[in-house]
Design a protein around this motif. Structure first.
Motif, PDB file in Angstrom:
ATOM      1  N   UNK A  54       0.813  -1.269   0.237  1.00  0.00           N
ATOM      2  CA  UNK A  54      -0.162  -0.134   0.369  1.00  0.00           C
ATOM      3  C   UNK A  54       0.429   1.670   0.239  1.00  0.00           C
ATOM      4  N   UNK A  55       0.376   2.254  -1.192  1.00  0.00           N
ATOM      5  CA  UNK A  55       1.732   3.248  -0.382  1.00  0.00           C
ATOM      6  C   UNK A  55       0.946   4.471   0.178  1.00  0.00           C
ATOM      7  N   UNK A  56       1.988   5.236   0.044  1.00  0.00           N
ATOM      8  CA  UNK A  56       1.746   6.122   1.415  1.00  0.00           C
ATOM      9  C   UNK A  56       0.548   7.400   0.194  1.00  0.00           C
ATOM     10  N   UNK A  57      -0.494   7.260   0.955  1.00  0.00           N
ATOM     11  CA  UNK A  57      -1.802   8.487   0.930  1.00  0.00           C
ATOM     12  C   UNK A  57      -2.245   7.363  -0.216  1.00  0.00           C
ATOM     13  N   UNK A  58      -2.386   5.701   0.092  1.00  0.00           N
ATOM     14  CA  UNK A  58      -3.342   5.376   0.175  1.00  0.00           C
ATOM     15  C   UNK A  58      -3.571   4.813   0.828  1.00  0.00           C
TER      16      UNK A  58
END
Length: 140
Positions: free
Chosen positions: A122-126
């Protein structure tokens, strides 16, 4: 098995693979309106169908942001933006879910599963979003 309010990325990826009457998995495009071509009308329509089905059949969990597996679950393209329509995706869902069915739905919870470690899919901001829908006493 853990309840959705206790889920983290590992719990998501450890969900059983297959089709179940209590679990519906959707990819990023089913909710993330930051993607070109994904419209609010399409998202609302998909929400209404699945939420109505769960509310009328004993409840269930709808998860957005995981792609269909070949043999195990994977986060779909880093997850779903935590901000849509100029606000928190979780708040937007909490406002929209009750009104996408004919009779307002009152018994549900929305959980955002955020990245917790540096090697997260999971990416940052997501995030990955899990919506727990309880059985409804009044059929929506």
């Amino acid at each position: 098995m853990l309840q959705p309010d206790q889920w983290n990325e590992k719990s998501l990826l450890d969900l059983p693979v297959g089709e179940f009457d209590w679990l519906e998995i959707k990819g990023r495009r089913a909710l993330d309106m930051t993607i070109e071509g994904v419209t609010e009308n399409d998202v609302r329509l998909a929400l209404s169908k699945t939420i109505s089905a769960f509310a009328n059949s004993g409840g269930g969990i709808l998860v957005f942001g995981i792609k269909n597996p070949t043999d195990s679950w994977q986060i779909d393209d880093g997850g779903i933006s935590v901000q849509i329509k100029g606000r928190s995706t979780r708040e937007w869902l909490e406002d929209v879910i009750p009104v996408v069915v004919d009779l307002p739905l009152r018994s549900f919870n929305v959980y955002a599963i955020l990245p917790m470690q540096p090697d997260s899919q999971i990416q940052q901001g997501r995030a990955v979003f899990a919506i727990q829908i309880n059985d409804s006493q009044i059929a929506p």
